[in-house]
Design an enzyme around this catalytic site. Structure first.
Site: not given
Ligand code: FPP
Length: 241
Positions: A19, A67
């Protein structure tokens, strides 16, 4: 420290809720996808670190069933990133001895991505150095629901008697049926919730919530979190002898 003593202290299966990509990008005045790309580079580093740290199974939460509620631009960007990652990393994952699996419902994922997932699973199936599981369109409740549906079909068709259904039977219908339960679940970015991740499997997992945003989560910090896990006293509901 002798190897067997170290093995006791090291979690065999670590699951990570990655996250904080969005906030990381926002802090730099960049679009959210910039954070996801930085997050993908961290995935590479953490997977590579696993063998030396004694972690045999790593499961990462890449995209949840919730998501899809994000903007179309972010969802499409993430899907493109997953495709690109699988294309770019396939050889290296294979050659590094990583066995890759995917959990989650593939039904909403585009055909090109599903093909890449299938190919990578097939190609790396014989590897055993590290078992990387990527949760993609994954939700714990959705997984248990799909498992219950599959089990109901078995009962309806007479291959399973309802009285024979126990926790082990249900676990056998989950996407994770070949994996051990996670010993440790890490969530980055300071949020302390589990967000529908491995609900069934984490019944006795230890949790570690760290403030670091995922794109800043280095192998060194991973190692510190594993060391802190080693000091915990896991009792699985029993009392200490
Ligand atoms: C949550 O952070 C993250 C995600 C929903 C996406 C996770 C994806 C990756 C780390 C990309 C790479 C993965 C692979 C397998 C290649 P957020 O966007 O919710 O963060 P925030 O809470 O700060 O908005």
């Amino acid at each position: 420290m002798p190897d067997d003593a170290r093995a006791n202290l090291c979690p065999a299966h670590v699951a990570i809720i990655m996250d904080g990509n969005g906030r990381w990008a926002q802090q730099r005045g960049r679009p959210r996808l910039f954070g996801h790309h930085a997050g993908a580079r961290r995935v590479r580093e953490i997977v590579k670190a696993c063998p030396d740290m004694g972690v045999k199974y790593l499961t990462i939460f890449a995209f949840s069933t919730e998501n899809w509620k994000r903007t179309q631009t972010e969802v499409a960007g993430l899907m493109a990133l997953f495709r690109k990652y699988l294309e770019r990393e396939a050889n290296d994952l294979f050659e590094s001895g990583v066995c890759v699996r995917f959990i989650g419902d593939r039904i909403r994922l585009d055909d090109k991505l599903v093909t890449l997932m299938d190919e990578l699973e097939l190609r790396t199936a014989g590897n055993d150095r590290v078992h990387l599981t990527v949760a993609l369109n994954y939700g714990g409740r959705d997984e248990v629901t799909r498992a219950a549906q599959r089990m109901a079909v078995e009962v309806e068709q007479g291959r399973l008697h309802y009285k024979d259904v126990d926790a082990e039977t249900l676990a056998g219908f989950l996407d994770t049926h070949v994996l051990p339960d996670p010993d440790l679940v890490i969530r980055t970015s300071g949020e302390a919730r589990i967000s529908n991740f491995l609900l069934w499997q984490s019944a006795y997992a230890e949790y570690e919530f760290v403030d670091t945003l995922w794109p800043d989560f280095t192998a060194a910090e991973f190692s510190r979190v594993l060391a802190s896990y080693g000091k915990r006293d896991r009792r699985f509901g029993a009392v200490r002898a």
